[in-house]
Write a protein that holds these residues in place. Structure first.
Motif, PDB file in Angstrom:
ATOM      1  N   GLY A   1      11.555  12.914   4.359  1.00 49.88           N
ATOM      2  CA  GLY A   1      11.688  11.738   5.220  1.00 49.88           C
ATOM      3  C   GLY A   1      11.345  10.423   4.549  1.00 49.88           C
ATOM      4  O   GLY A   1      11.157   9.410   5.223  1.00 49.88           O
ATOM      5  N   MET A   2      11.283  10.417   3.234  1.00 45.67           N
ATOM      6  CA  MET A   2      10.898   9.212   2.510  1.00 45.67           C
ATOM      7  C   MET A   2      12.135   8.438   2.057  1.00 45.67           C
ATOM      8  O   MET A   2      13.197   9.016   1.829  1.00 45.67           O
ATOM      9  CB  MET A   2      10.039   9.576   1.299  1.00 45.67           C
ATOM     10  N   GLY A   3      11.965   7.139   1.929  1.00 42.80           N
ATOM     11  CA  GLY A   3      13.063   6.281   1.526  1.00 42.80           C
ATOM     12  C   GLY A   3      12.809   5.643   0.178  1.00 42.80           C
ATOM     13  O   GLY A   3      11.711   5.706  -0.379  1.00 42.80           O
TER      14      GLY A   3
ATOM     15  N   ASN B   1       0.837  -1.194   0.000  1.00 44.71           N
ATOM     16  CA  ASN B   1       0.000   0.000   0.000  1.00 44.71           C
ATOM     17  C   ASN B   1       0.871   1.244   0.000  1.00 44.71           C
ATOM     18  O   ASN B   1       0.610   2.193   0.743  1.00 44.71           O
ATOM     19  CB  ASN B   1      -0.966  -0.009   1.182  1.00 44.71           C
ATOM     20  N   SER B   2       1.891   1.232  -0.832  1.00 42.07           N
ATOM     21  CA  SER B   2       2.791   2.371  -0.975  1.00 42.07           C
ATOM     22  C   SER B   2       2.960   2.706  -2.451  1.00 42.07           C
ATOM     23  O   SER B   2       3.075   1.810  -3.291  1.00 42.07           O
ATOM     24  CB  SER B   2       4.159   2.072  -0.374  1.00 42.07           C
ATOM     25  N   LEU B   3       3.008   4.017  -2.726  1.00 42.71           N
ATOM     26  CA  LEU B   3       3.220   4.506  -4.078  1.00 42.71           C
ATOM     27  C   LEU B   3       4.632   5.074  -4.168  1.00 42.71           C
ATOM     28  O   LEU B   3       5.038   5.869  -3.321  1.00 42.71           O
ATOM     29  CB  LEU B   3       2.199   5.598  -4.410  1.00 42.71           C
ATOM     30  N   TYR B   4       5.365   4.644  -5.175  1.00 40.23           N
ATOM     31  CA  TYR B   4       6.732   5.094  -5.407  1.00 40.23           C
ATOM     32  C   TYR B   4       6.798   5.795  -6.758  1.00 40.23           C
ATOM     33  O   TYR B   4       6.224   5.317  -7.735  1.00 40.23           O
ATOM     34  CB  TYR B   4       7.699   3.905  -5.430  1.00 40.23           C
ATOM     35  N   PHE B   5       7.524   6.915  -6.812  1.00 42.90           N
ATOM     36  CA  PHE B   5       7.745   7.625  -8.065  1.00 42.90           C
ATOM     37  C   PHE B   5       9.209   7.487  -8.472  1.00 42.90           C
ATOM     38  O   PHE B   5      10.094   7.352  -7.624  1.00 42.90           O
ATOM     39  CB  PHE B   5       7.418   9.112  -7.926  1.00 42.90           C
TER      40      PHE B   5
ATOM     41  N   GLN C   1      -0.423  19.114  -5.470  1.00 42.94           N
ATOM     42  CA  GLN C   1       0.947  18.616  -5.255  1.00 42.94           C
ATOM     43  C   GLN C   1       1.156  17.281  -5.952  1.00 42.94           C
ATOM     44  O   GLN C   1       2.217  17.027  -6.524  1.00 42.94           O
ATOM     45  CB  GLN C   1       1.231  18.453  -3.760  1.00 42.94           C
ATOM     46  N   LEU C   2       0.150  16.414  -5.884  1.00 42.34           N
ATOM     47  CA  LEU C   2       0.269  15.107  -6.514  1.00 42.34           C
ATOM     48  C   LEU C   2       0.512  15.253  -8.013  1.00 42.34           C
ATOM     49  O   LEU C   2       1.390  14.597  -8.569  1.00 42.34           O
ATOM     50  CB  LEU C   2      -0.986  14.266  -6.249  1.00 42.34           C
ATOM     51  N   ARG C   3      -0.245  16.128  -8.674  1.00 45.81           N
ATOM     52  CA  ARG C   3      -0.031  16.346 -10.112  1.00 45.81           C
ATOM     53  C   ARG C   3       1.370  16.875 -10.383  1.00 45.81           C
ATOM     54  O   ARG C   3       2.032  16.452 -11.326  1.00 45.81           O
ATOM     55  CB  ARG C   3      -1.084  17.308 -10.663  1.00 45.81           C
ATOM     56  N   GLN C   4       1.835  17.795  -9.536  1.00 44.13           N
ATOM     57  CA  GLN C   4       3.169  18.362  -9.723  1.00 44.13           C
ATOM     58  C   GLN C   4       4.246  17.281  -9.576  1.00 44.13           C
ATOM     59  O   GLN C   4       5.136  17.164 -10.422  1.00 44.13           O
ATOM     60  CB  GLN C   4       3.408  19.481  -8.715  1.00 44.13           C
ATOM     61  N   TRP C   5       4.179  16.506  -8.514  1.00 46.38           N
ATOM     62  CA  TRP C   5       5.184  15.471  -8.282  1.00 46.38           C
ATOM     63  C   TRP C   5       5.100  14.386  -9.358  1.00 46.38           C
ATOM     64  O   TRP C   5       6.121  13.867  -9.809  1.00 46.38           O
ATOM     65  CB  TRP C   5       5.035  14.869  -6.890  1.00 46.38           C
TER      66      TRP C   5
ATOM     67  N   GLU D   1       2.712  10.874   2.222  1.00 45.66           N
ATOM     68  CA  GLU D   1       1.259  10.813   2.364  1.00 45.66           C
ATOM     69  C   GLU D   1       0.603  12.170   2.119  1.00 45.66           C
ATOM     70  O   GLU D   1      -0.452  12.262   1.482  1.00 45.66           O
ATOM     71  CB  GLU D   1       0.883  10.293   3.761  1.00 45.66           C
ATOM     72  N   GLU D   2       1.239  13.246   2.607  1.00 37.25           N
ATOM     73  CA  GLU D   2       0.633  14.569   2.433  1.00 37.25           C
ATOM     74  C   GLU D   2       0.575  14.989   0.961  1.00 37.25           C
ATOM     75  O   GLU D   2      -0.291  15.773   0.571  1.00 37.25           O
ATOM     76  CB  GLU D   2       1.332  15.646   3.276  1.00 37.25           C
TER      77      GLU D   2
END
Length: 109
Positions: A63-65, A45-49, A94-98, A86-87
């Protein structure tokens, strides 16, 4: 550590404003592509870019790994993929930008 169907559907709904996306099996999870560029993956249940030397610092500062997995010889770190904070996942702008940034990075490789 496979991706759950529910979480995958949730993420795809959040990413829908990016346009047509394709999914496929990837490392036992789900890879997400726009065009020919795979820019994301879901594990558990994790999303990685996808990141590069320029964008990686933003994830580390939050703080992400990176994605990692255990083998008989030890832990393997895949520094090309970093978990999304998560934020960011809960903030559509922000999601669209990232995501667009990850798409650009994925298009270079």
């Amino acid at each position: 550590m496979s991706a759950s169907t529910e979480y995958t559907e949730y993420v795809l709904e959040l990413l829908a404003p990016l346009g047509p996306l394709a999914t496929g099996r990837f490392f036992g999870g789900v890879g997400i592509s726009r065009g020919a560029a795979q820019f994301a993956m879901i594990m558990g249940n994790s999303l990685y870019f996808v990141v590069d030397d320029t964008t990686r610092e933003k994830y580390a500062a939050a703080g992400m790994g990176c994605f990692s997995y255990q083998t008989k010889k030890g832990r393997v770190q895949v520094r090309k993929y970093f978990e999304l904070p998560e934020e960011v996942l809960t903030d559509p702008a922000q999601l669209r930008q990232w995501a667009n940034e990850a798409i650009q990075v994925a298009g270079k490789t």
